[in-house]
Design an enzyme around this catalytic site. Structure first.
Site, PDB file in Angstrom:
ATOM      1  N   ASP A  84       0.811  -1.217   0.000  1.00  0.00           N
ATOM      2  CA  ASP A  84       0.000   0.000   0.000  1.00  0.00           C
ATOM      3  C   ASP A  84       0.851   1.277   0.000  1.00  0.00           C
ATOM      4  O   ASP A  84       0.391   2.350   0.372  1.00  0.00           O
ATOM      5  CB  ASP A  84      -0.979   0.001   1.185  1.00  0.00           C
ATOM      6  CG  ASP A  84      -0.239  -0.113   2.508  1.00  0.00           C
ATOM      7  OD1 ASP A  84       0.987  -0.283   2.498  1.00  0.00           O
ATOM      8  OD2 ASP A  84      -0.911  -0.029   3.555  1.00  0.00           O
ATOM      9  N   HIS A 113      24.017   3.405 -18.633  1.00  0.00           N
ATOM     10  CA  HIS A 113      22.927   3.677 -17.690  1.00  0.00           C
ATOM     11  C   HIS A 113      23.175   2.990 -16.346  1.00  0.00           C
ATOM     12  O   HIS A 113      22.265   2.426 -15.747  1.00  0.00           O
ATOM     13  CB  HIS A 113      21.579   3.224 -18.281  1.00  0.00           C
ATOM     14  CG  HIS A 113      21.136   4.076 -19.428  1.00  0.00           C
ATOM     15  ND1 HIS A 113      20.179   3.691 -20.328  1.00  0.00           N
ATOM     16  CD2 HIS A 113      21.544   5.313 -19.828  1.00  0.00           C
ATOM     17  CE1 HIS A 113      20.018   4.651 -21.233  1.00  0.00           C
ATOM     18  NE2 HIS A 113      20.839   5.644 -20.956  1.00  0.00           N
ATOM     19  N   ASP A 165      26.358  11.540 -13.499  1.00  0.00           N
ATOM     20  CA  ASP A 165      25.308  12.113 -14.345  1.00  0.00           C
ATOM     21  C   ASP A 165      24.090  12.254 -13.444  1.00  0.00           C
ATOM     22  O   ASP A 165      23.424  11.261 -13.124  1.00  0.00           O
ATOM     23  CB  ASP A 165      25.013  11.174 -15.527  1.00  0.00           C
ATOM     24  CG  ASP A 165      24.002  11.755 -16.507  1.00  0.00           C
ATOM     25  OD1 ASP A 165      23.321  12.735 -16.159  1.00  0.00           O
ATOM     26  OD2 ASP A 165      23.885  11.201 -17.623  1.00  0.00           O
ATOM     27  N   ASP A 212      20.163  18.440 -16.457  1.00  0.00           N
ATOM     28  CA  ASP A 212      20.795  17.163 -16.838  1.00  0.00           C
ATOM     29  C   ASP A 212      22.286  17.439 -16.997  1.00  0.00           C
ATOM     30  O   ASP A 212      22.689  18.041 -17.993  1.00  0.00           O
ATOM     31  CB  ASP A 212      20.153  16.675 -18.151  1.00  0.00           C
ATOM     32  CG  ASP A 212      20.627  15.281 -18.552  1.00  0.00           C
ATOM     33  OD1 ASP A 212      21.393  14.668 -17.797  1.00  0.00           O
ATOM     34  OD2 ASP A 212      20.204  14.829 -19.637  1.00  0.00           O
ATOM     35  N   HIS A 232      26.473   6.991 -28.502  1.00  0.00           N
ATOM     36  CA  HIS A 232      25.194   7.709 -28.362  1.00  0.00           C
ATOM     37  C   HIS A 232      25.261   9.047 -29.091  1.00  0.00           C
ATOM     38  O   HIS A 232      26.314   9.449 -29.572  1.00  0.00           O
ATOM     39  CB  HIS A 232      24.809   7.874 -26.887  1.00  0.00           C
ATOM     40  CG  HIS A 232      25.805   8.604 -26.028  1.00  0.00           C
ATOM     41  ND1 HIS A 232      25.974   9.967 -26.063  1.00  0.00           N
ATOM     42  CD2 HIS A 232      26.684   8.142 -25.089  1.00  0.00           C
ATOM     43  CE1 HIS A 232      26.894  10.317 -25.174  1.00  0.00           C
ATOM     44  NE2 HIS A 232      27.351   9.234 -24.579  1.00  0.00           N
ATOM     45  N   HIS A 242      19.917  15.856 -26.549  1.00  0.00           N
ATOM     46  CA  HIS A 242      18.462  15.643 -26.686  1.00  0.00           C
ATOM     47  C   HIS A 242      17.781  16.912 -26.212  1.00  0.00           C
ATOM     48  O   HIS A 242      18.375  17.719 -25.499  1.00  0.00           O
ATOM     49  CB  HIS A 242      18.016  14.424 -25.859  1.00  0.00           C
ATOM     50  CG  HIS A 242      18.523  14.428 -24.440  1.00  0.00           C
ATOM     51  ND1 HIS A 242      17.921  15.129 -23.422  1.00  0.00           N
ATOM     52  CD2 HIS A 242      19.619  13.854 -23.872  1.00  0.00           C
ATOM     53  CE1 HIS A 242      18.600  14.962 -22.295  1.00  0.00           C
ATOM     54  NE2 HIS A 242      19.646  14.202 -22.540  1.00  0.00           N
ATOM     55  N   HIS A 250      14.278  13.790 -21.262  1.00  0.00           N
ATOM     56  CA  HIS A 250      14.350  13.623 -22.716  1.00  0.00           C
ATOM     57  C   HIS A 250      13.057  14.239 -23.231  1.00  0.00           C
ATOM     58  O   HIS A 250      12.023  13.574 -23.303  1.00  0.00           O
ATOM     59  CB  HIS A 250      14.461  12.138 -23.100  1.00  0.00           C
ATOM     60  CG  HIS A 250      15.749  11.529 -22.624  1.00  0.00           C
ATOM     61  ND1 HIS A 250      15.963  10.184 -22.549  1.00  0.00           N
ATOM     62  CD2 HIS A 250      16.906  12.098 -22.187  1.00  0.00           C
ATOM     63  CE1 HIS A 250      17.182   9.946 -22.091  1.00  0.00           C
ATOM     64  NE2 HIS A 250      17.773  11.098 -21.861  1.00  0.00           N
ATOM     65  N   GLU A 276      26.332  16.562 -24.819  1.00  0.00           N
ATOM     66  CA  GLU A 276      26.923  15.561 -23.941  1.00  0.00           C
ATOM     67  C   GLU A 276      27.754  14.490 -24.650  1.00  0.00           C
ATOM     68  O   GLU A 276      27.420  13.307 -24.616  1.00  0.00           O
ATOM     69  CB  GLU A 276      25.825  14.876 -23.123  1.00  0.00           C
ATOM     70  CG  GLU A 276      24.626  14.378 -23.922  1.00  0.00           C
ATOM     71  CD  GLU A 276      23.630  13.633 -23.027  1.00  0.00           C
ATOM     72  OE1 GLU A 276      24.057  12.709 -22.323  1.00  0.00           O
ATOM     73  OE2 GLU A 276      22.439  13.978 -23.052  1.00  0.00           O
ATOM     74  N   TYR A 312      34.048   6.049 -24.123  1.00  0.00           N
ATOM     75  CA  TYR A 312      33.971   4.921 -23.178  1.00  0.00           C
ATOM     76  C   TYR A 312      34.843   3.796 -23.728  1.00  0.00           C
ATOM     77  O   TYR A 312      34.543   3.257 -24.799  1.00  0.00           O
ATOM     78  CB  TYR A 312      32.514   4.460 -23.036  1.00  0.00           C
ATOM     79  CG  TYR A 312      31.553   5.628 -22.886  1.00  0.00           C
ATOM     80  CD1 TYR A 312      31.309   6.192 -21.633  1.00  0.00           C
ATOM     81  CD2 TYR A 312      30.933   6.195 -24.015  1.00  0.00           C
ATOM     82  CE1 TYR A 312      30.450   7.286 -21.499  1.00  0.00           C
ATOM     83  CE2 TYR A 312      30.075   7.283 -23.890  1.00  0.00           C
ATOM     84  CZ  TYR A 312      29.840   7.822 -22.638  1.00  0.00           C
ATOM     85  OH  TYR A 312      29.005   8.905 -22.510  1.00  0.00           O
ATOM     86  N   ARG A 334      32.218  11.376 -19.766  1.00  0.00           N
ATOM     87  CA  ARG A 334      31.163  12.145 -20.437  1.00  0.00           C
ATOM     88  C   ARG A 334      31.131  13.522 -19.790  1.00  0.00           C
ATOM     89  O   ARG A 334      31.348  13.644 -18.577  1.00  0.00           O
ATOM     90  CB  ARG A 334      29.793  11.459 -20.303  1.00  0.00           C
ATOM     91  CG  ARG A 334      28.654  12.241 -20.973  1.00  0.00           C
ATOM     92  CD  ARG A 334      27.365  11.430 -21.192  1.00  0.00           C
ATOM     93  NE  ARG A 334      26.721  10.983 -19.990  1.00  0.00           N
ATOM     94  CZ  ARG A 334      26.766   9.747 -19.521  1.00  0.00           C
ATOM     95  NH1 ARG A 334      27.428   8.819 -20.182  1.00  0.00           N
ATOM     96  NH2 ARG A 334      26.165   9.417 -18.391  1.00  0.00           N
ATOM     97  N   GLU A 376      28.507  16.793 -19.819  1.00  0.00           N
ATOM     98  CA  GLU A 376      27.159  17.167 -20.282  1.00  0.00           C
ATOM     99  C   GLU A 376      26.736  18.493 -19.692  1.00  0.00           C
ATOM    100  O   GLU A 376      26.747  18.679 -18.475  1.00  0.00           O
ATOM    101  CB  GLU A 376      26.155  16.080 -19.860  1.00  0.00           C
ATOM    102  CG  GLU A 376      24.721  16.428 -20.197  1.00  0.00           C
ATOM    103  CD  GLU A 376      23.742  15.295 -19.902  1.00  0.00           C
ATOM    104  OE1 GLU A 376      24.008  14.492 -18.987  1.00  0.00           O
ATOM    105  OE2 GLU A 376      22.718  15.222 -20.604  1.00  0.00           O
TER     106      GLU A 376
HETATM  107  N1  GLY Z   1      20.741  11.627 -17.814  1.00  0.00           N
HETATM  108  C1  GLY Z   1      20.124  11.192 -18.986  1.00  0.00           C
HETATM  109  C2  GLY Z   1      20.837  11.644 -20.175  1.00  0.00           C
HETATM  110  O1  GLY Z   1      21.913  12.174 -20.072  1.00  0.00           O
HETATM  111  O2  GLY Z   1      20.331  11.575 -21.260  1.00  0.00           O
HETATM  112 MN    MN Z   2      21.261  13.933 -21.200  1.00  0.00          MN
HETATM  113 MN    MN Z   3      22.586  13.075 -18.268  1.00  0.00          MN
END
Ligand code: GLY
Ligand code: MN
Ligand code: MN
Length: 436
Positions: A36, A239, A256, A267, A346, A350, A357, A380, A384, A401, A403
């Site tokens: 619950d 991720h 991140d 982000d 990647h 975005h 996103h 970003e 890697y 990375r 970003e």
């Molecule tokens: N933290 C999600 C991305 O960087 O897209």
């Molecule tokens: Mn991002």
């Molecule tokens: Mn991110």
């Protein structure tokens, strides 16, 4: 804070874009976490964008036409439940506070919708997003169709209301940018706090706790997405969210993480050495990603198209990959055959907004979309490097990375997340001097 008049303007704008018909936009349901206990409640972004109303069990019905009408269906006042769960507006107070033409108890939705849809040409709805809502929409339409012999006509078209709303949400106004700037400032402060507590022997979750502490301390409601706090080889898992490993001397830490403030996300990713000093190999990879990011940010301006920042980052990363012995061949060959994809798999960003996103098309008529003032996006790039026989060993398990969040302005862009250091010198200075 976004004013009630702004939400009203948005509803009028949507009604105009609909040019007739009725839109039905429900907010998000509450979700059970276990037994619950509920997940923390988060409204639907489309619904909130048009109403500012944050309670669950609410639906906006927008009747377009010469004199558009906005109707809210929401929970009734409930003195006993309010003792347990807190304040509810109830229809009368919600109508007044949020500027709807009318508001009704949510229990009336299924009886009123068939009446509101009678003799309308179109139902604007998020068809396919939720099967329970789809079934309810079909039942409203069938109830209207049952009345055809008495001269009532049913909508002949169901149109996706998101197509219109996505275009509106893609261009942020000054109030939205101000909120995003603040979400970025809070997230930047959290990154600096996290950098200051990082040391060999600490654990990823201890660092995550500092981020969360700073978000809430400064008034953000929640993280905008699950934080990635990834030491060493974990940074090569894009991720990674386990966040439970010890941090080792000589490794990098990739974070991140960012907050959501009043429905708007930041982000941010930063990567820095656990012990305060980049090794030569770490520095090489870091400087490469930083140069790729600078090249990409230089391409964020009105008139550039969506993919130009990504292409700029790719050129820098591919050339750097060749120079560091990670990629083989000429620059054109590496770009054409995608030899960089082992290390950079990647895209460079975005849309960013109410959803991390965020909504909005990336292409229009099969062409990359042009950037316009008010659009907000992330930049970003990363690199890697997993262990492999043909990769120099000193680069193994380095994941970087960087970003930032940017808003397109009249003549370029504003970096909303400039508050977190990112040059090698600035990072090392912060990490080495953290006791001061
Ligand atoms: N933290 C999600 C991305 O960087 O897209
Ligand atoms: Mn991002
Ligand atoms: Mn991110």
């Amino acid at each position: 804070m976004i004013e009630a008049t702004t939400y009203r303007q948005r509803r009028l704008h949507l009604a105009k874009a609909m040019a007739g018909g009725v839109a039905v936009i429900p907010t998000a349901p509450e979700r059970t976490r276990n037994r619950d206990s509920q997940h923390p409640y988060r409204f639907d972004s489309y619904f909130h964008y048009l109403t500012g109303f944050a309670e669950p069990e609410a639906v906006l019905v927008l009747v377009a036409g010469k004199r558009p009408r906005s109707l809210l269906f929401c929970r009734e006042k409930h003195p006993e439940r309010e003792i347990w769960d807190g304040f509810r507006y109830g229809p009368a107070a919600a109508q007044e506070a949020f500027g709807f033409e009318r508001a009704y108890p949510i229990a009336k939705l299924d009886t009123m919708l068939p009446k509101l849809l009678a003799d309308q040409e179109s139902l604007f709805f998020h068809l396919g997003a939720d099967s329970e809502w789809d079934a309810r929409a079909v039942s409203w339409l069938n109830r209207v169709r049952e009345q055809v012999r008495s001269g009532v006509s049913a909508p002949s078209a169901i149109r996706d209301v998101r197509v219109l709303l996505d275009d509106m949400r893609l261009i942020k106004d000054a109030g939205e940018i101000a909120l995003m700037r603040r979400a970025a400032e809070i997230s930047a402060a959290a990154h600096i706090r996290a950098m200051k507590v990082t040391r060999p022997g600490a654990t990823e979750h201890e660092v995550e706790a500092e981020l969360l502490h700073e978000f809430r301390r400064r008034g953000a409601q929640s993280p905008a997405y699950p934080a990635i706090v990834a030491g060493g080889a974990n940074a090569c898992v894009l991720h990674y969210v386990a966040n439970n490993a010890p941090l080792r001397d000589g490794d990098l830490l990739l974070i991140d993480a960012a907050c959501e403030l009043d429905g708007y996300a930041a982000d941010i990713t930063r990567t820095f050495p656990v012990n305060g000093r980049f090794s030569p190999a770490q520095k090489d990879v870091y400087q490469l990603v930083l140069a790729a990011q600078a090249a990409a940010i230089a391409q964020v301006a009105p008139g550039k198209h969506w993919d130009e920042p990504h292409q700029a980052a790719l050129r820098v990363l591919a050339q750097g990959g060749i120079d560091l012995g990670l990629c083989r061949g000429s620059l054109d060959e590496v770009l054409e055959k995608g030899g960089y994809k082992r290390f950079y798999m990647h895209k460079t960003g975005h849309w960013l907004g109410m959803d991390v996103h965020d909504v909005g098309d990336y292409k229009r008529n099969r062409e990359w979309r042009q950037l316009e003032p008010g659009m907000t996006l992330t930049v970003e790039p990363g690199c890697y490097i997993r262990p492999a026989d043909d990769v120099p060993e000193h680069f193994w398990n380095i994941g970087v990375r960087i970003e930032d969040d940017v808003a397109v302005t009249q003549d370029g862009c504003e970096v909303l997340t400039h508050g977190v250091p990112k040059s090698v010198a600035a990072i090392e200075e912060l990490l080495i001097d953290k006791e001061k």
